[in-house]
Write a protein that holds these residues in place. Structure first.
Motif, PDB file in Angstrom:
ATOM      1  N   ILE A 264     -24.352  55.020 -32.028  1.00 48.07           N
ATOM      2  CA  ILE A 264     -23.634  54.181 -31.785  1.00 48.07           C
ATOM      3  C   ILE A 264     -23.985  54.008 -30.088  1.00 48.07           C
ATOM      4  CG2 ILE A 264     -22.411  53.012 -31.020  1.00 48.07           C
ATOM      5  CD1 ILE A 264     -21.095  53.925 -33.663  1.00 48.07           C
ATOM      6  N   TRP A 265     -24.196  53.593 -29.322  1.00 47.58           N
ATOM      7  CA  TRP A 265     -24.162  54.010 -27.553  1.00 47.58           C
ATOM      8  C   TRP A 265     -23.230  52.595 -26.722  1.00 47.58           C
ATOM      9  CZ3 TRP A 265     -28.277  54.010 -30.668  1.00 47.58           C
ATOM     10  CH2 TRP A 265     -28.819  55.321 -30.853  1.00 47.58           C
ATOM     11  N   VAL A 266     -22.631  53.451 -25.865  1.00 46.06           N
ATOM     12  CA  VAL A 266     -21.518  52.734 -24.730  1.00 46.06           C
ATOM     13  C   VAL A 266     -23.390  52.262 -23.717  1.00 46.06           C
ATOM     14  CG1 VAL A 266     -20.454  52.598 -22.666  1.00 46.06           C
ATOM     15  CG2 VAL A 266     -19.750  52.929 -25.376  1.00 46.06           C
ATOM     16  N   LEU A 267     -22.868  51.193 -23.602  1.00 42.98           N
ATOM     17  CA  LEU A 267     -24.120  50.860 -22.106  1.00 42.98           C
ATOM     18  C   LEU A 267     -23.219  50.409 -20.825  1.00 42.98           C
ATOM     19  CD1 LEU A 267     -26.727  48.484 -23.810  1.00 42.98           C
ATOM     20  CD2 LEU A 267     -26.630  51.243 -24.123  1.00 42.98           C
ATOM     21  N   GLY A 268     -23.840  51.076 -19.626  1.00 45.99           N
ATOM     22  CA  GLY A 268     -23.427  51.190 -18.582  1.00 45.99           C
ATOM     23  C   GLY A 268     -24.648  49.739 -17.300  1.00 45.99           C
TER      24      GLY A 268
END
Length: 429
Positions: A264-268
């Motif tokens: 799971i990755w938060v994308l900026g």
């Protein structure tokens, strides 16, 4: 609302300091208004949170990521049941995620502190409260364990669901973190965590929500720039982080965030945060001794040349808790640098001391993307967008500004090719 069985108090001085760290001074009412929303779920995707205005994604996206953590590790994806849950299950999912983030903030740096919940005197606060009116009605309650936190919030779920839920949770995390630790971790405590002009969350706030530490940078460990110690991420994160800004060379995301424990990755992007996730668990792994050795090697090789000066060998071995007495180091230096070039190659070092197998992701896997802003979604429906991904044999970097999603993901998988369902590429903004 009573808080039976535990102490609660209003602590105006400390709470006002927390608020000042968050907002600074002279807060714009329109910026404050954009952050006054509760945790609300999409009518089209029952496990997806909705964001109404720009700004609070710095809280909403990490909470969404931790909800997905529970889903990925506990629910069978072979059916769509994970996308069809009841309101009660939504509450449990939300409470789980917020408690995870709060506990992580309390446990950061291995020094557990008391957890604090900031709440309203009444659960149903008026919708038209000004900045000052809102903050004059806050109280703080203390909790010892994650289960205590979950019990409190689940019984008073309206605190999170109603208009000020995001801010109450944000203040709970900051209060739990403590001002003392925030001052140690944030490079410039005079700069607010929420941008005065545009209302975006700072990288310190994003890192705090994702990792529990409010450091400013996303590289591994600490970097020394002309004597200035810049603090990055100190260990492998449960939830990852990728950003388009790395492709633009504004920052360097280290392996602790690129290779999280869960897929799971938060994308900026430049202005917004979204979430990428997969049920392919082999995309994530716990770092091995070999992984840690590579990271330690890199600390002596800041330019990424894949070699270090042979004079650093003794300290490198000591840092890795390997034999580092002078006689042994001299023997190894001669073995690893037989031509006496004064350098030791990363490959030679790893072959000598570590034989852990490399972690290789699968060649194909499915991914899902979440964007909480309705206006950024196809047909304005906040839903997960699915894609089939392939890792090609050679790296083909996409330099097209028209495909920021692919460009962002290539900062982790340089050879990735993505085919989105229905042919619509979701937006990072």
């Amino acid at each position: 609302m009573s808080a039976a069985g535990s102490s609660s108090s209003t602590i105006p001085n400390l709470l006002s300091d927390i608020v000042r760290v968050c907002w600074g001074t002279n807060v714009k009412e329109d910026i404050f208004a954009r952050w006054t929303q509760g945790f609300q779920f999409s009518a089209d995707e029952p496990t997806a949170l909705v964001q109404y205005e720009g700004g609070p994604c710095a809280v909403l996206a990490p909470v969404q990521a931790f909800m997905l953590k529970y889903i990925v590790q506990n629910i069978d994806p072979s059916t769509d049941k994970w996308r069809q849950i009841e309101p009660r299950d939504q509450d449990q999912l939300l409470v789980y995620a917020t408690a995870q983030i709060l506990t992580q903030a309390a446990q950061a740096d291995k020094n557990f502190t008391m957890m604090h919940i900031v709440f309203f005197e009444t659960e149903l606060a008026p919708d038209d409260l000004s900045f000052d009116q809102f903050h004059s009605q806050l109280k703080v309650i203390h909790r010892q364990t994650s289960m205590d936190v979950q019990d409190f919030w689940y019984k008073r779920i309206a605190l999170l669901r109603n208009r000020f839920g995001v801010l109450l949770f944000l203040y709970s995390v900051l209060y739990t973190k403590t001002l003392e630790i925030l001052r140690l971790e944030v490079s410039d405590i005079t700069e607010p965590l929420i941008d005065r002009e545009f209302g975006y969350g700072s990288q310190s706030l994003i890192n705090l929500m994702i990792t529990g530490r409010a450091v400013n940078y996303v590289f591994n460990h600490v970097q020394d720039i002309d004597g200035l110690q810049l603090k990055g991420i100190n260990e492998q994160s449960v939830i990852g982080f990728l950003t388009l800004l790395e492709h633009l060379r504004y920052c360097e995301v280290g392996s602790y965030l690129k290779n999280p424990m869960k897929p799971i990755w938060v994308l900026g992007s430049e202005t917004h945060l979204t979430v990428l996730f997969s049920f392919e668990k082999s995309l994530a792994w716990f770092e091995s001794n070999a992984d840690r050795a590579r990271q330690m090697f890199k600390m002596f090789d800041p330019d990424g040349n894949n070699f270090i000066a042979s004079d650093h060998l003794q300290q490198l071995l000591a840092n890795l808790d390997l034999v580092s007495d002078s006689k042994y180091v001299d023997i190894m230096r001669k073995k690893l640098d037989p031509d006496e070039l004064g350098i030791i190659l990363l490959s030679a070092f790893m072959d000598e001391f570590f034989d852990d197998p490399e972690n290789h992701p699968p060649d194909t896997f499915d991914i899902f993307h979440y964007n909480g802003l309705a206006r950024s979604n196809h047909e304005r429906k906040v839903m997960y967008r699915m894609a089939h991904s392939v890792l090609l044999e050679s790296n083909i970097n996409c330099l097209l500004e028209t495909n920021p999603m692919l460009t962002c993901l290539q900062t982790k998988w340089p050879s990735i090719e993505i085919n989105w369902t229905h042919g619509v590429t979701p937006s990072l903004n």
